[in-house]
Design a protein around this motif. Sequence first.
Motif, PDB file in Angstrom:
ATOM      1  N   ALA A   5      -4.789  47.418  15.614  1.00  0.00           N
ATOM      2  CA  ALA A   5      -6.105  46.870  15.281  1.00  0.00           C
ATOM      3  C   ALA A   5      -6.826  46.456  16.552  1.00  0.00           C
ATOM      4  CB  ALA A   5      -5.965  45.680  14.343  1.00  0.00           C
ATOM      5  N   LEU A   6      -8.144  46.424  16.427  1.00  0.00           N
ATOM      6  CA  LEU A   6      -9.017  45.921  17.479  1.00  0.00           C
ATOM      7  C   LEU A   6     -10.026  45.009  16.799  1.00  0.00           C
ATOM      8  CD1 LEU A   6     -10.086  45.924  20.386  1.00  0.00           C
ATOM      9  CD2 LEU A   6     -11.451  47.937  19.778  1.00  0.00           C
ATOM     10  N   LYS A   7      -9.970  43.721  17.133  1.00  0.00           N
ATOM     11  CA  LYS A   7     -10.928  42.759  16.578  1.00  0.00           C
ATOM     12  C   LYS A   7     -11.977  42.486  17.641  1.00  0.00           C
ATOM     13  CE  LYS A   7      -7.871  40.510  13.299  1.00  0.00           C
ATOM     14  NZ  LYS A   7      -7.392  39.243  12.773  1.00  0.00           N
ATOM     15  N   LEU A  21      -6.819  42.939  21.005  1.00  0.00           N
ATOM     16  CA  LEU A  21      -6.134  44.221  20.864  1.00  0.00           C
ATOM     17  C   LEU A  21      -4.709  43.972  20.387  1.00  0.00           C
ATOM     18  CD1 LEU A  21      -6.001  47.338  21.432  1.00  0.00           C
ATOM     19  CD2 LEU A  21      -5.196  46.708  23.734  1.00  0.00           C
ATOM     20  N   PHE A  22      -4.369  44.559  19.239  1.00  0.00           N
ATOM     21  CA  PHE A  22      -3.018  44.463  18.688  1.00  0.00           C
ATOM     22  C   PHE A  22      -2.281  45.755  19.027  1.00  0.00           C
ATOM     23  CE2 PHE A  22      -5.527  41.571  16.214  1.00  0.00           C
ATOM     24  CZ  PHE A  22      -4.682  40.551  15.820  1.00  0.00           C
ATOM     25  N   VAL A  23      -1.424  45.720  20.040  1.00  0.00           N
ATOM     26  CA  VAL A  23      -0.681  46.921  20.422  1.00  0.00           C
ATOM     27  C   VAL A  23       0.463  47.151  19.432  1.00  0.00           C
ATOM     28  CG1 VAL A  23      -1.271  46.652  22.859  1.00  0.00           C
ATOM     29  CG2 VAL A  23       0.902  45.749  22.018  1.00  0.00           C
ATOM     30  N   SER A  24       0.943  48.377  19.380  1.00  0.00           N
ATOM     31  CA  SER A  24       2.036  48.735  18.475  1.00  0.00           C
ATOM     32  C   SER A  24       3.351  48.826  19.230  1.00  0.00           C
ATOM     33  CB  SER A  24       1.729  50.074  17.795  1.00  0.00           C
ATOM     34  OG  SER A  24       0.596  49.949  16.979  1.00  0.00           O
ATOM     35  N   VAL A  69      -4.422  40.151  24.128  1.00  0.00           N
ATOM     36  CA  VAL A  69      -3.529  41.264  23.816  1.00  0.00           C
ATOM     37  C   VAL A  69      -2.310  40.679  23.106  1.00  0.00           C
ATOM     38  CG1 VAL A  69      -2.217  43.218  24.725  1.00  0.00           C
ATOM     39  CG2 VAL A  69      -4.301  42.462  25.908  1.00  0.00           C
ATOM     40  N   LEU A  70      -2.019  41.214  21.934  1.00  0.00           N
ATOM     41  CA  LEU A  70      -0.824  40.826  21.210  1.00  0.00           C
ATOM     42  C   LEU A  70      -0.333  42.028  20.434  1.00  0.00           C
ATOM     43  CD1 LEU A  70      -1.807  38.460  18.251  1.00  0.00           C
ATOM     44  CD2 LEU A  70      -3.463  39.602  19.650  1.00  0.00           C
ATOM     45  N   GLY A  71       0.521  41.839  19.484  1.00  0.00           N
ATOM     46  CA  GLY A  71       1.073  43.024  18.851  1.00  0.00           C
ATOM     47  C   GLY A  71       1.628  42.776  17.488  1.00  0.00           C
ATOM     48  N   GLY A  72       2.635  43.594  17.352  1.00  0.00           N
ATOM     49  CA  GLY A  72       3.511  44.305  18.239  1.00  0.00           C
ATOM     50  C   GLY A  72       3.949  43.428  19.416  1.00  0.00           C
ATOM     51  N   GLU A  73       4.280  44.101  20.482  1.00  0.00           N
ATOM     52  CA  GLU A  73       4.767  43.404  21.680  1.00  0.00           C
ATOM     53  C   GLU A  73       4.199  44.040  22.946  1.00  0.00           C
ATOM     54  OE1 GLU A  73       5.773  41.153  24.212  1.00  0.00           O
ATOM     55  OE2 GLU A  73       6.800  40.496  22.385  1.00  0.00           O
ATOM     56  N   PRO A  74       3.229  43.372  23.583  1.00  0.00           N
ATOM     57  CA  PRO A  74       2.666  43.909  24.823  1.00  0.00           C
ATOM     58  C   PRO A  74       3.701  44.095  25.932  1.00  0.00           C
ATOM     59  CG  PRO A  74       1.285  42.152  23.971  1.00  0.00           C
ATOM     60  CD  PRO A  74       2.542  42.163  23.138  1.00  0.00           C
ATOM     61  N   PHE A  75       4.762  43.277  25.940  1.00  0.00           N
ATOM     62  CA  PHE A  75       5.741  43.361  27.019  1.00  0.00           C
ATOM     63  C   PHE A  75       6.921  44.274  26.714  1.00  0.00           C
ATOM     64  CE2 PHE A  75       3.261  39.988  28.830  1.00  0.00           C
ATOM     65  CZ  PHE A  75       3.350  40.255  30.184  1.00  0.00           C
ATOM     66  N   GLU A  76       6.804  45.108  25.695  1.00  0.00           N
ATOM     67  CA  GLU A  76       7.751  46.223  25.594  1.00  0.00           C
ATOM     68  C   GLU A  76       7.508  47.056  26.849  1.00  0.00           C
ATOM     69  OE1 GLU A  76      10.170  46.998  23.569  1.00  0.00           O
ATOM     70  OE2 GLU A  76       9.810  45.484  22.033  1.00  0.00           O
TER      71      GLU A  76
END
Length: 177
Positions: A5-7, A21-24, A69-76
């Motif tokens: 998602a992008l809010k 930004l919600f990363v996967s 930036v969040l997720g998911g997990e940005p630091f994967e």
Amino acid sequence: MYYGALKKCDIANGAGVRVTLFVSGCTNHCPDCFQPQTWDFRYGRPFTHETETEIFRELDKPFISGLTVLGGEPFEPRNQRDLLPFLREIRRRYPRKNIWCFTGFRLEDELLQDGSYPRCEVTDDLLRCIDILVDGRFLREEKDISLQFRGSRNQRIIDLPRTLSSDRIVLWDQLRR
């Protein structure tokens, strides 16, 4: 990298009005995660040049405080490698806007710990791009819906530049306790 998602006008994931930004992709799999669909690294849509352009257009607006930036997990590790050039470009284009990042990994125990899973060749550079880091896995036994910008009491809101320059954890000075 994919994103779920992008809010474009978010007030729940950091101070001020933000683009979020919600990363996967996430291997933490916290019980009672509020977004378990984002655990899948291919959830949502590919993060493309067009996605970046859309985010830049939103960040151009004067009332937008910054990017979260969040997720998911940005630091994967695989997400870090894709996020680094993007966050560097945001820093270059928008030096007055701030960057918040949410991670289930703890800063000193995992992100800065040599040999830990999330630490990779770009981690230090990515951390230097971030102003506020909200760290720690969501723990249902620590859940507290009254907390500012986080879901469980173990999570911290860290002033990352001050922390990295002082070699100790410095919490965000606007934190409501």
